[in-house]
Scaffold this active site. Structure first.
Site, short mmCIF file in Angstrom:
data_model
loop_
_atom_site.label_atom_id
_atom_site.label_comp_id
_atom_site.label_asym_id
_atom_site.label_seq_id
_atom_site.Cartn_x
_atom_site.Cartn_y
_atom_site.Cartn_z
N ASP A 81 -2.87 -6.49 14.96
CA ASP A 81 -2.18 -5.20 15.08
C ASP A 81 -2.27 -4.63 16.49
OD1 ASP A 81 -1.03 -4.60 12.55
OD2 ASP A 81 -3.01 -4.23 11.73
N HIS A 133 -0.73 1.83 16.14
CA HIS A 133 -0.96 0.65 16.99
C HIS A 133 0.07 0.58 18.11
CE1 HIS A 133 -4.02 -0.79 14.22
NE2 HIS A 133 -3.17 -0.67 13.20
N TYR A 182 -1.15 4.63 10.62
CA TYR A 182 -1.54 3.62 11.61
C TYR A 182 -0.34 3.37 12.51
CZ TYR A 182 -5.64 2.47 8.77
OH TYR A 182 -6.83 2.54 8.09
N ARG A 207 0.83 -1.19 0.00
CA ARG A 207 0.00 0.00 0.00
C ARG A 207 0.88 1.26 0.00
NH1 ARG A 207 -3.64 -1.33 5.17
NH2 ARG A 207 -1.64 -2.27 5.78
N GLU A 256 -5.89 4.99 13.66
CA GLU A 256 -6.82 4.06 14.30
C GLU A 256 -7.50 4.62 15.55
OE1 GLU A 256 -2.91 3.16 16.34
OE2 GLU A 256 -3.55 3.62 14.29
N LYS A 266 1.67 2.01 7.35
CA LYS A 266 2.02 1.22 8.54
C LYS A 266 2.94 2.01 9.46
CE LYS A 266 0.90 -2.18 9.53
NZ LYS A 266 -0.30 -2.46 10.37
#
Length: 371
Positions: free
Chosen positions: A270, A96, A94, A15, A118, A75
Site C-alpha cells: 500500500d 496511502h 486509508y 470490508r 494510517e 480503502k
C-alpha cells in the site's frame, strides 16, 4: 453530523467502514448515518442489522456521497469515485497518498479535507488506526505464503513445518513492527524457522523476550539481509515509514539468487512496497513470478477476512469518529495531536510531510489548516 458509509468498490474489497454497532453508537449520539445498501454484505453484516441500528439505507452511491459531511471508507477512493469529491467534504479512510499521485492531485484540485487512518500517530509513535489492519495482514502473510509455497500455486512444494526427518521452511520477516511481529507469531506457530530483521535494537530486544527464543532476531544491514533473503523460502516484507513510501530493501538481484519457487509477500505494498519488483495485485489475481520466485502483493490483504477486519477497524476508528462528529473536524484535530497527524490534505494544500516529499509538493503548515 451527517455521516455516510458507501459500499467499497475496490477489487475484492469486502470490508465496510462501520459495523452496525458503530452505527448504533453514532445514531444514539444524535448523528445521522447513511449506509449504502449492500455495503456490509461482504463482511456478513446484512442491511437489516444496519436498519435496526438506526441507519438510513440508500441505494445509490452518488446519494450516499452527496449527503455526507463526513464520509467513512476503508480503502482509498478509486477513479470512479473522484467525481463525488467536493470542497466541503471530509473523507476519513486509508489513503496511502505517498504511493498514489493521481488521487493526491485530485484531492488537491477538489479541495477535499482528507484525513488518513494510517498517519494518525500517538506521541510514542504508535499508529492506532493502522495497527488492527497490520495485525490482520501480518497474521495472514504466513498463511498466504504457506499456500503459495505449494507446488500447485507455483511454489517449491514445501510444507512450512516440514515433517520428522525434513526441514521446515526458512522464513525471513523484514520489519519487527506490529505487522512483522504478528507474522512471526503465525509463522512460528506453523513450525517455520523464523528470523526477524529490524533497525531498532530496542524492538528486537522486546521481540526476543516476547518469543522466548522461538525466533531469531537480526539487526538489519544490507549484507546480512542479502544473505538471509537469498537463503529464505518465504520472505515477508513489513517495513513502514508513516505516510511515506516504503524503502526498497529487497532488490531484483537478490530475488534472482533465491531458490526457484521461493515466495515473497509484501505487506507494505500500500505504501509502494519494500521489494524492488513489487506492484499491486488483487485477491482475484494475487501473484506474479520474478526470476522463478513468486510475489504476493495484494494491496488490501485484510479484505480476505472482512468480518474480522471490519470489526477490528471499527473498534479502532470509532473513538476518533465520535470526536469528529461531536466537535467538527477542525476542533477535534486541534484538541488531539494524534488525530491532527492524520490530516493529509486541506483546501488544496498538502499538510503531511511524507506525502509532500513523495510527490515533491510544497508542504503547508498544519497550524494554518487548523486555524
Amino acid at each position: 453530523m451527517r455521516i455516510s458509509v458507501p459500499t467499497e468498490v475496490k477489487n475484492n474489497e469486502y470490508r465496510v467502514a462501520l459495523t452496525p454497532a458503530g452505527v448504533h453508537d453514532l445514531v444514539a449520539a444524535g448523528h445521522e448515518v447513511f449506509v449504502q445498501r449492500g455495503a456490509g454484505l461482504g463482511s456478513s453484516m446484512p442491511d437489516a442489522e444496519y436498519e435496526a441500528a438506526g441507519a438510513v439505507m440508500l441505494d445509490d452511491a452518488a446519494d450516499v456521497w452527496a449527503r455526507a459531511e463526513l464520509l467513512l471508507k476503508v480503502k482509498e477512493p478509486v477513479a470512479s469515485e473522484y467525481d463525488f469529491f467536493r470542497d466541503d467534504l471530509v473523507i476519513f479512510t486509508y489513503l496511502h497518498l505517498a504511493a498514489d499521485r493521481p488521487l493526491t492531485e485530485r484531492l488537491i484540485a477538489d479541495e477535499v479535507t482528507a484525513i488518513a487512518y494510517e498517519t494518525v500517530q500517538l506521541p510514542g509513535g504508535g499508529l492506532p488506526l493502522l495497527a488492527p489492519m497490520s495485525e490482520v495482514a501480518g497474521r495472514l502473510a504466513p498463511m498466504v505464503g504457506a499456500s503459495t509455497l505449494m507446488r500447485s500455486a507455483g511454489g517449491l512444494g514445501l510444507l512450512m513445518s516440514g515433517v520428522p526427518g525434513t526441514r521446515p521452511a526458512t522464513v525471513t520477516v523484514i520489519g519487527g513492527g506490529v505487522a512483522g511481529a504478528n507474522a512471526a507469531v503465525i509463522a512460528v506457530g506453523m513450525g517455520a524457522d523464523v528470523t526477524v530483521f529490524d533497525t531498532n535494537m530496542q524492538r528486537l530486544r522486546y521481540l526476543d523476550d516476547h518469543f522466548q527464543g522461538r525466533i531469531k532476531t537480526a539487526s538489519s544491514n544490507p549484507l546480512d539481509l542479502d544473505r538471509a533473503v537469498t537463503a529464505s523460502d518465504l520472505v515477508i516484507g513489513s517495513v513502514l515509514i508513516p505516510g511515506a513510501k516504503a524503502p526498497k530493501l529487497v532488490t531484483n538481484d537478490m530475488v534472482a539468487r533465491m531458490r526457484p519457487g521461493s515466495v515473497l509477500v509484501d505487506i507494505a505494498v500500500d505504501q509502494g512496497g519494500c521489494f524492488e519488483d513489487t506492484h499491486p495485485t488483487t485477491h482475484a489475481d494475487p501473484t506474479f513470478p520474478v526470476h522463478g520466485s513468486i510475489f504476493y502483493c495484494v494491496a488490501n490483504m485484510p479484505g480476505a477476512v472482512p468480518n474480522t477486519s471490519t470489526s477490528a477497524l471499527t473498534n479502532a476508528t470509532l473513538p476518533y469518529i465520535r470526536q469528529i462528529a461531536r466537535r467538527g473536524w477542525r476542533e477535534a484535530l486541534t484538541a488531539d495531536a494524534a488525530l491532527a497527524a492524520g490530516l493529509n490534505i486541506h483546501r488544496g494544500a498538502v499538510v503531511n510531510p511524507g506525502v509532500a516529499t513523495a510527490h515533491d509538493l510544497e508542504l503547508a503548515p498544519l497550524a494554518d489548516a487548523l486555524a
